[in-house]
Design an enzyme around this catalytic site. Structure first.
Site, PDB file in Angstrom:
ATOM      1  N   ASP A  25       5.602   1.177  -5.894  1.00  0.00           N
ATOM      2  CA  ASP A  25       4.445   1.664  -5.150  1.00  0.00           C
ATOM      3  C   ASP A  25       4.267   0.758  -3.941  1.00  0.00           C
ATOM      4  O   ASP A  25       3.603  -0.280  -4.009  1.00  0.00           O
ATOM      5  CB  ASP A  25       3.205   1.645  -6.051  1.00  0.00           C
ATOM      6  CG  ASP A  25       1.979   2.240  -5.382  1.00  0.00           C
ATOM      7  OD1 ASP A  25       1.988   2.425  -4.149  1.00  0.00           O
ATOM      8  OD2 ASP A  25       0.994   2.514  -6.078  1.00  0.00           O
ATOM      9  N   ILE A  26       4.858   1.160  -2.830  1.00  0.00           N
ATOM     10  CA  ILE A  26       4.936   0.295  -1.648  1.00  0.00           C
ATOM     11  C   ILE A  26       3.915   0.765  -0.622  1.00  0.00           C
ATOM     12  O   ILE A  26       4.025   1.863  -0.073  1.00  0.00           O
ATOM     13  CB  ILE A  26       6.360   0.319  -1.054  1.00  0.00           C
ATOM     14  CG1 ILE A  26       7.400   0.047  -2.159  1.00  0.00           C
ATOM     15  CG2 ILE A  26       6.477  -0.703   0.060  1.00  0.00           C
ATOM     16  CD1 ILE A  26       7.160  -1.221  -2.961  1.00  0.00           C
ATOM     17  N   GLU A  27       2.929  -0.081  -0.376  1.00  0.00           N
ATOM     18  CA  GLU A  27       1.832   0.285   0.516  1.00  0.00           C
ATOM     19  C   GLU A  27       1.495  -0.891   1.434  1.00  0.00           C
ATOM     20  O   GLU A  27       2.079  -1.965   1.343  1.00  0.00           O
ATOM     21  CB  GLU A  27       0.590   0.671  -0.297  1.00  0.00           C
ATOM     22  CG  GLU A  27       0.796   1.796  -1.298  1.00  0.00           C
ATOM     23  CD  GLU A  27      -0.483   2.147  -2.023  1.00  0.00           C
ATOM     24  OE1 GLU A  27      -1.500   2.378  -1.339  1.00  0.00           O
ATOM     25  OE2 GLU A  27      -0.473   2.176  -3.267  1.00  0.00           O
ATOM     26  N   GLY A  28       0.501  -0.667   2.292  1.00  0.00           N
ATOM     27  CA  GLY A  28       0.001  -1.740   3.156  1.00  0.00           C
ATOM     28  C   GLY A  28       1.082  -2.325   4.038  1.00  0.00           C
ATOM     29  O   GLY A  28       1.937  -1.608   4.576  1.00  0.00           O
TER      30      GLY A  28
END
Length: 330
Positions: A141-144
């Site tokens: 879950d790759i965010e920001g």
């Protein structure tokens, strides 16, 4: 002989392989919910099993330590290596016929791909978690700030390639999902670049999971708008994966919803919204239908503001949203 030699070489490169304790089966995670086992007042596994209808969970989140380093922790705090609480939950769910994935990343904290210096050390960190919980499914879950970090994404996908080699050498599979935020017109430029980077680094992504919330959708027509966004994302994925048919892309696409109020004041998901989108997911035979989060699948008590991690901020009975998702069979 070749299999044993491959396993030995892999072990020398990234550490010992754990060949025992893994489930004999690796069923896809079709109907699932994100669940924080150590935060946001988690419901007992016994209550989830008896009350929700779900038997598959995505456990969130494994991160680098808050103080720095390339060691897997839960939420940046407790070390995975010394955990007993989550392990007991995993064992209890499997005893009830279920299974889990762990999710690496999320919006807060430091993802291991940003903390570990190279692909080999990152693969060792991921592998610790896989071995600890006998996993056949993991989620990225790759965010920001991590989304769009080319060097970090390259390390991450090189590590995924190693992990899949480890699993094959050990005689089991490893399903990898890539969770991505969405925009009003589908995937962002950063999402599409990340998918291409996975291809460039030889990482086979099994499920492209689209977070169809927190993008500013209209509450009055939330289900219809999510359907439009998913179709936009589908067209983009077809273009990115010309090796797959349209139906095959659907079969590799996951839909992640958010129950109740989201972080965007314009959005609202009710059980009826979930039911309509269950129809979309079933019609297109998506890989997965999920939501954030099971911890929120209950009414709020007291003044919690617009959105809270422990409740949905809408009137509901416990597990109303999970009961809808549990009906998804692919």
């Amino acid at each position: 002989m070749r299999l044993r030699l491959r396993a030995l070489l892999t072990a020398l490169l990234i550490g010992p392989l754990i060949l025992v304790g893994h489930p004999a089966w690796s069923a896809p995670l079709r109907a699932s919910a994100y669940y924080m086992p150590l935060d946001n007042d988690p419901q007992p596994i016994s209550s989830i099993v008896s009350g929700s209808g779900l038997r598959q969970l995505v456990l969130a989140f494994v991160l680098a330590p808050n103080g720095g380093g390339c060691t897997p922790t839960w939420d940046g705090g407790g070390l995975v290596s010394s955990d007993t609480t989550v392990k007991a939950d995993v064992d209890a769910l499997r005893a009830a016929g279920g299974d889990v994935a762990t999710s690496f990343g999320g919006y807060n904290g430091v993802e291991l791909g940003a903390a570990c210096p190279d692909a080999a050390s990152l693969a060792r960190a991921y592998q610790q978690v896989i071995d600890k919980y006998a996993l056949t499914h993991i989620d990225l879950d790759i965010e920001g700030d991590d989304l769009g970090d080319a060097a970090g994404e390259a390390r991450r996908f090189q590590a995924v390639r190693i992990l899949k080699q480890n699993a094959a050498a050990a005689g089991r599979g490893l399903e990898v999902s890539l969770t991505m935020p969405v925009t009003t017109i589908g995937l962002s430029d950063l999402d599409r670049a990340e998918i291409q980077r996975a291809k460039d680094n030889g990482a086979d992504i099994d499920t492209y999971a689209v977070m169809a919330f927190d993008y500013g959708g209209p509450a009055a027509s939330m289900a219809a708008d999510v359907g439009k966004v998913m179709e936009d994302a589908h067209a983009q994925l077809v273009a990115l994966r010309p090796d797959l048919s349209s139906d095959a892309v659907y079969a590799r696409t996951g839909l992640i919803l958010m129950n109740g109020h989201t972080d965007q004041p314009s959005e609202l998901f009710t059980p009826a919204t979930f039911t309509t989108l269950l129809g979309y997911a079933s019609e297109h035979h998506l890989a997965r239908l999920s939501f954030w989060s099971l911890n929120r699948d209950r009414s709020c008590t007291g003044n919690v503001g617009w959105v809270d991690g422990k409740c949905s901020s809408v009137t509901q009975q416990p597990f109303d949203f999970a009961k809808v998702i549990a009906r998804f069979t692919g």
